[in-house]
Motif scaffolding. Structure first.
Motif, mmCIF file in Angstrom:
data_model
loop_
_atom_site.group_PDB
_atom_site.id
_atom_site.type_symbol
_atom_site.label_atom_id
_atom_site.label_comp_id
_atom_site.label_asym_id
_atom_site.label_seq_id
_atom_site.Cartn_x
_atom_site.Cartn_y
_atom_site.Cartn_z
ATOM 1 N N PRO A 37 34.166 -6.765 -6.870
ATOM 2 C CA PRO A 37 34.096 -7.829 -6.046
ATOM 3 C C PRO A 37 34.273 -8.969 -6.910
ATOM 4 O O PRO A 37 34.743 -10.199 -6.725
ATOM 5 C CB PRO A 37 32.837 -7.841 -5.344
ATOM 6 C CG PRO A 37 32.007 -6.813 -5.921
ATOM 7 C CD PRO A 37 32.844 -5.829 -6.626
ATOM 8 N N ASP B 55 38.435 -8.509 -8.006
ATOM 9 C CA ASP B 55 39.339 -8.392 -7.178
ATOM 10 C C ASP B 55 40.379 -7.341 -7.384
ATOM 11 O O ASP B 55 41.591 -7.732 -7.168
ATOM 12 C CB ASP B 55 39.772 -9.562 -6.801
ATOM 13 C CG ASP B 55 40.438 -9.631 -5.232
ATOM 14 O OD1 ASP B 55 40.015 -9.016 -4.493
ATOM 15 O OD2 ASP B 55 41.459 -10.413 -5.053
ATOM 16 N N ASN C 257 23.692 -5.605 -9.015
ATOM 17 C CA ASN C 257 23.938 -5.801 -7.960
ATOM 18 C C ASN C 257 25.610 -5.467 -7.422
ATOM 19 O O ASN C 257 25.768 -4.983 -6.445
ATOM 20 C CB ASN C 257 23.703 -7.450 -7.451
ATOM 21 C CG ASN C 257 23.964 -8.102 -8.611
ATOM 22 O OD1 ASN C 257 25.045 -7.708 -9.440
ATOM 23 N ND2 ASN C 257 23.844 -9.556 -8.349
ATOM 24 N N PHE C 258 26.456 -5.849 -8.324
ATOM 25 C CA PHE C 258 27.702 -5.731 -8.088
ATOM 26 C C PHE C 258 28.172 -4.154 -8.126
ATOM 27 O O PHE C 258 28.928 -3.579 -7.363
ATOM 28 C CB PHE C 258 28.714 -6.170 -9.295
ATOM 29 C CG PHE C 258 28.647 -7.641 -9.002
ATOM 30 C CD1 PHE C 258 29.260 -8.589 -8.102
ATOM 31 C CD2 PHE C 258 28.137 -8.378 -10.182
ATOM 32 C CE1 PHE C 258 29.410 -9.739 -7.881
ATOM 33 C CE2 PHE C 258 28.191 -10.024 -9.996
ATOM 34 C CZ PHE C 258 28.802 -10.588 -9.105
ATOM 35 N N MET D 120 27.101 -2.751 -4.697
ATOM 36 C CA MET D 120 28.180 -2.922 -3.801
ATOM 37 C C MET D 120 29.201 -2.075 -3.934
ATOM 38 O O MET D 120 29.804 -1.683 -2.868
ATOM 39 C CB MET D 120 28.941 -4.520 -3.913
ATOM 40 C CG MET D 120 27.755 -5.563 -3.707
ATOM 41 S SD MET D 120 28.870 -7.136 -3.834
ATOM 42 C CE MET D 120 27.746 -8.157 -4.182
ATOM 43 N N ASP E 232 30.406 0.685 -0.975
ATOM 44 C CA ASP E 232 31.813 0.952 -0.515
ATOM 45 C C ASP E 232 32.443 2.057 -0.742
ATOM 46 O O ASP E 232 33.126 2.317 0.107
ATOM 47 C CB ASP E 232 32.718 -0.410 -1.166
ATOM 48 C CG ASP E 232 32.049 -1.977 -0.940
ATOM 49 O OD1 ASP E 232 31.321 -1.915 0.260
ATOM 50 O OD2 ASP E 232 32.699 -2.857 -1.109
ATOM 51 N N LEU F 216 22.350 -10.019 -1.360
ATOM 52 C CA LEU F 216 23.643 -9.362 -1.678
ATOM 53 C C LEU F 216 24.606 -9.764 -0.500
ATOM 54 O O LEU F 216 25.797 -9.522 -1.123
ATOM 55 C CB LEU F 216 23.177 -7.736 -1.589
ATOM 56 C CG LEU F 216 24.156 -7.082 -2.315
ATOM 57 C CD1 LEU F 216 24.175 -7.148 -3.823
ATOM 58 C CD2 LEU F 216 23.803 -5.639 -2.192
ATOM 59 N N LYS F 217 24.338 -9.818 0.618
ATOM 60 C CA LYS F 217 25.503 -10.279 1.645
ATOM 61 C C LYS F 217 26.012 -11.745 1.203
ATOM 62 O O LYS F 217 27.217 -11.767 1.115
ATOM 63 C CB LYS F 217 24.659 -10.448 3.006
ATOM 64 C CG LYS F 217 24.697 -9.126 3.836
ATOM 65 C CD LYS F 217 24.233 -9.459 5.209
ATOM 66 C CE LYS F 217 23.663 -8.145 5.878
ATOM 67 N NZ LYS F 217 22.429 -8.327 6.413
ATOM 68 N N ARG G 170 28.358 -11.029 -1.602
ATOM 69 C CA ARG G 170 29.558 -10.598 -1.132
ATOM 70 C C ARG G 170 30.712 -11.690 -0.548
ATOM 71 O O ARG G 170 31.704 -11.926 -0.654
ATOM 72 C CB ARG G 170 29.390 -9.510 0.076
ATOM 73 C CG ARG G 170 29.117 -8.173 -0.532
ATOM 74 C CD ARG G 170 29.026 -7.190 0.804
ATOM 75 N NE ARG G 170 28.461 -5.812 0.510
ATOM 76 C CZ ARG G 170 29.483 -4.965 0.018
ATOM 77 N NH1 ARG G 170 30.574 -5.026 0.020
ATOM 78 N NH2 ARG G 170 28.796 -3.782 -0.512
ATOM 79 N N ARG G 171 29.816 -12.712 0.286
ATOM 80 C CA ARG G 171 30.836 -13.471 0.810
ATOM 81 C C ARG G 171 31.335 -14.346 -0.171
ATOM 82 O O ARG G 171 32.600 -14.543 -0.226
ATOM 83 C CB ARG G 171 29.970 -14.431 1.928
ATOM 84 C CG ARG G 171 30.504 -15.449 2.653
ATOM 85 C CD ARG G 171 29.395 -16.366 3.465
ATOM 86 N NE ARG G 171 28.462 -17.119 2.460
ATOM 87 C CZ ARG G 171 28.884 -18.061 1.829
ATOM 88 N NH1 ARG G 171 30.092 -18.381 2.151
ATOM 89 N NH2 ARG G 171 27.995 -18.647 0.966
ATOM 90 N N ARG H 255 33.932 -12.896 -1.634
ATOM 91 C CA ARG H 255 35.526 -12.564 -0.882
ATOM 92 C C ARG H 255 36.226 -13.976 -0.715
ATOM 93 O O ARG H 255 37.242 -14.004 -0.890
ATOM 94 C CB ARG H 255 34.834 -12.196 0.371
ATOM 95 C CG ARG H 255 36.016 -11.516 1.593
ATOM 96 C CD ARG H 255 35.485 -10.710 2.433
ATOM 97 N NE ARG H 255 34.686 -11.643 3.159
ATOM 98 C CZ ARG H 255 33.453 -10.987 3.882
ATOM 99 N NH1 ARG H 255 32.971 -9.823 3.407
ATOM 100 N NH2 ARG H 255 32.692 -11.804 4.452
ATOM 101 N N ASP I 243 40.320 -9.820 6.430
ATOM 102 C CA ASP I 243 38.805 -9.651 5.993
ATOM 103 C C ASP I 243 37.810 -10.881 6.541
ATOM 104 O O ASP I 243 36.797 -10.886 6.684
ATOM 105 C CB ASP I 243 38.709 -9.580 4.637
ATOM 106 C CG ASP I 243 39.017 -7.958 4.190
ATOM 107 O OD1 ASP I 243 39.396 -7.071 5.057
ATOM 108 O OD2 ASP I 243 39.225 -7.739 2.977
#
Lengths: 241, 343
Positions: A17, A20, A53-54, A57, A61, A111-112, A115-116, A119, A177
Motif C-alpha cells: 500500500p 503502490d 500494520n502495512f 494489510m 490481501d 487500519l481501514k 487503507r483509504r 489508496r 477501486d
C-alpha cells in the motif's frame, strides 16, 4: 496453468500500500506451495522492522486474493524474518482483525482509515504519472482535461506504446477501486471525488500530486535496495519512466 | 575542507554522525542484532562497492577510524553527533553521550555532541536533560518520536510533556531540535513517523530550529508542505544523500523539490556516518548537476554557492559557528597535522 502459477497470477494483484507496486514486482514473495486445496504463501519484507500494520494489510490481501481461486479452501500466509511474524501469521490465517492481534495499539477503524489514505495517494500518483507522461509526449495539458475516457482510450490505442498502455490500465484500475465510473462518456481526468480539475488549477494540482508520486517512488527504491541487500538479490538498475 | 578544481575552499560540517557499538557483546537481545543488521543493509544497498565495510567492522569501530574517515580522507571539518541510545536493545547503549564527549575533549572544536530525550520519562527526564545540558554544554537534541517506551508506541511533539521538554530546551539554550522522521528504527504501527506534529511545534516554538532528519522520508510530500509554512523547519539530508550514487535521477528530483519548496538556506548536509562515508558522498555531491529538465520544471539552481550553503554554512548559522574564525581555530590542530602527514 499450474496451480502455483495461478496463485502467482493472483499475487500480481496484491500491492504494497505504501509503494503502490505489486508484491511480485517487488520480489516480496519468497515462495508458494500447494497441497490440493491448501495454499501456503511465504513472503518477506525489506527489514525486520517494517510497520506491522502495512505487513498485516499485505498478508490479508494475499489471503483474500488467493481465496478467489475456486479450488482453494485454505490459505496459510507466512511472513518470515519479521519482529511481528508470529502475531501476523496467526492473526491473518485465523481471520482476526489487526486490532485483535495487536491489542492496545490500534483500532479496526485505524487500519481501514490507513487503507483509504494510501489508496488516495495511489490515485494521485498514478494519475500524475500518466498525465506527466502524456504531456511529455506532447499532449496539451489543458486539452487532456476535456477528453473523455472513450476518447482517451482511442488516442492511447493509436500510440501503440506498452508503457502508456500500462500506465493507463493502472490508472483505470484505481479509478474503479475508488468507485469512479470508467464509462466512455466520463471525463478522463478528474479529482478523486469526481469533481473537475479547473484548467487554471492544473499546474498546482499536478505539482502537489508529483510530490506524492516521487515520495512513493523514492521509498520503493529504498525498499528494493534493502531487500536485495538483505537476501543477496541482484540490485535493480535505475527505473526510468 | 573540500578544495574545488579552481582552488576554492569549502568548509564542511557533517551534521549527522555516530560512534556506535552494535557488537554482539553489547547486544541485549535479538532486537539489538536485527537493528545493526538492518543498518548494514542500508550501508551495502546504497554505498559504492569499494566503500563496503565488513560486517564485523561495521558492528563496532574505533574512534580512530571515525577520525580518519571524516577528517583525514572525508573532507569534513566538523561533525555533529546525533546519538541514539536504544537502551532496550543494547547493554551500554548504541550511541553514548559520554564517549562522544571524550572525543570532543581530545579534538577541541571538531565536534558538537548532541543528546536525546524522551518526554515519556516525565520529571525525571527533565532533570536529567538539565544535568546533561550543563555538563556537556548541549546545543541540540535528536528525537525519535516513533520509539517505543513501555506501552507507548510513539509520541508527538505536540503532547503536553513534549512541550514541557521543548520549553526546557528553550530555557537551557538548546536551540536545535533534530527530529528523526524517516525510516523506522523501532517497531511501530501507528504513523509515528508522521511529520504533521512538527508543524504545530514549530509554530509554537518559533525561536527553536527544527531539523527534520531524512526530510521526513517516507513522508517527503507532507514535509515539503510544512516546511513552506514554517520558516524554522529545516531539511536534514541524511539517508537522502547516498541516493546520489545508487539512484541519481531520484536524488535530483528530490533536490529539485527541496530547493523549490524550502529554498537553499534550509537544506543541511549529513552523512549518517558510519552508515555512509562522507568522502564519496561529498565527492559525488560536488560533481553533481541538476538535469536540464528538472531545472526547467522547478526553476531552481544547484550551483557552487548553493552547495557551500548545504555543506556547511546553513548548519553553521544554527549552531552559531563563525566559519572564518573556526577555520583559524582549527588550523594546525591535531587533526590538521594528521591530514597533512597523510597527504
Amino acid at each position: 496453468m499450474q496451480p502455483v502459477q495461478e496463485v502467482y497470477s493472483k499475487l500480481n494483484m496484491v500491492f504494497d500500500p505504501e509503494l503502490d507496486q505489486s508484491l511480485t514486482e517487488l520480489n516480496f514473495i519468497d515462495h508458494v506451495s500447494t497441497d490440493r486445496s491448501n495454499v501456503t504463501v511465504v513472503f518477506r519484507l525489506p527489514t525486520y522492522w517494517c510497520s506491522p500494520n502495512f505487513a498485516y494489510m499485505m498478508a490479508e490481501d494475499i489471503r483474500d486474493r488467493v481465496l478467489e481461486l475456486p479450488w482453494v479452501k485454505h490459505v496459510n500466509v507466512q511472513l518470515k524474518d519479521h519482529h511481528a511474524s508470529e502475531d501476523i501469521n496467526y492473526g491473518v490465517t485465523n481471520r482476526k482483525a489487526f486490532s485483535d492481534s495487536f491489542p492496545g495499539v490500534s483500532s479496526s477503524s485505524e487500519l481501514k482509515e490507513l487503507r483509504r489514505k494510501f489508496r488516495e495517494k495511489a490515485f494521485l500518483a498514478r494519475q500524475e504519472r500518466l498525465m506527466h507522461h502524456l504531456i511529455k509526449l506532447d499532449f496539451n495539458p489543458k486539452m487532456l482535461l476535456k477528453l473523455t475516457i472513450g476518447e482517451m482510450k482511442k488516442k492511447i490505442d493509436l500510440l501503440y506504446d506498452d508503457l502508456t498502455q500500462s500506465l493507463w490500465q493502472k490508472y483505470l484500475l484505481i479509478r474503479s477501486d475508488m468507485n469512479q465510473s470508467n464509462g466512455d462518456n466520463h471525463p478522463a481526468f478528474t479529482r478523486m471525488n469526481g469533481e473537475p480539475i479547473e484548467p487554471n488549477e492544473l499546474e498546482s494540482y499536478l505539482s502537489n500530486s508529483k510530490r506524492i508520486r516521487l515520495n512513493m517512488e523514492f521509498n520503493a527504491h529504498q525498499c528494493r535496495g534493502l531487500l536485495a541487500a538483505r537476501y543477496n538479490l541482484q540490485k535493480n538498475k535505475e527505473m526510468k519512466i | 575542507m573540500y578544495k574545488t578544481k579552481s582552488g576554492e575552499e569549502i568548509f564542511v560540517i557533517d551534521s549527522h554522525i555516530h560512534l556506535w557499538d552494535g557488537s554482539k557483546e553489547n547486544q541485549l537481545n535479538e532486537y539489538g542484532a536485527q537493528f545493526i543488521d538492518c543498518f548494514y543493509d542500508y550501508h551495502t544497498s546504497l554505498s559504492p562497492e569499494e566503500y563496503y565495510w565488513s560486517r564485523n567492522k561495521f558492528y563496532k569501530y574505533e574512534s580512530d577510524t571515525l577520525i580518519h574517515d571524516l577528517f583525514v580522507k572525508g573532507y569534513v571539518d566538523m561533525g555533529i553527533f546525533q546519538p541514539v541510545f536504544l537502551k532496550e536493545f543494547y547493554k551500554d547503549g548504541f550511541g553514548n553521550v559520554e564517549k562522544n564527549a571524550e572525543l570532543e575533549e581530545q579534538y577541541p572544536g571538531r565536534f558538537i555532541g548532541n543528546t536525546s530525550f524522551d518526554p515519556r520519562e516525565g520529571e525525571k527526564g527533565l532533570k536529567y536533560l538539565e544535568y546533561e545540558a550543563k555538563k556537556y554544554n548541549i546545543q541540540g537534541v535528536k528525537l525519535y518520536t516513533a520509539e517505543w517506551n513501555g506501552n507507548s508506541k510513539g509520541y508527538k511533539l505536540t503532547d503536553p510533556w513534549a512541550q514541557r521538554y521543548l520549553e526546557k530546551c528553550r530555557e537551557l539554550g538548546i536551540r536545535n531540535i533534530h527530529v528523526h522522521k524517516g525510516p523506522t528504527i523501532t517497531p511501530l504501527n501507528r504513523d509515528a513517523f508522521d511529520v504533521a506534529d512538527i508543524d504545530e511545534a514549530a509554530s509554537l516554538f518559533t525561536d527553536l530550529n527544527f531539523i527534520v532528519e531524512h526530510c521526513g522520508l517516507p513522508r517527503i510530500e507532507d514535509f515539503c508542505w510544512i516546511a513552506t509554512q514554517e520558516k524554522n523547519v529545516y531539511a536534514g539530508l541524511s539517508v537522502v544523500m547516498p541516493f546520489i550514487y545508487a539512484r541519481p535521477r531520484y536524488f535530483a528530483e528530490i533536490m529539485g523539490e527541496l530547493l523549490y519548496w524550502l529554498d537553499e538556506d534550509r537544506i543541511i548536509f549529513g552523512s549518517d556516518y558510519a552508515i555512509w562515508e562522507p568522502k564519496w558522498l561529498i565527492e559525488k555531491f560536488m560533481e553533481f548537476e541538476l538535469p536540464e529538465d528538472i531545472k526547467k520544471e522547478t526553476k531552481v539552481e544547484l550551483n557552487l554557492n548553493t552547495k557551500k550553503k548545504i555543506l556547511g554554512e546553513n548548519i553553521a548559522r544554527l549552531y552559531g559557528i563563525n566559519i572564518e574564525a573556526q577555520k583559524e581555530r582549527l588550523r594546525g590542530d591535531r587533526i590538521d597535522r594528521l591530514a597533512m602527514q597523510e597527504s
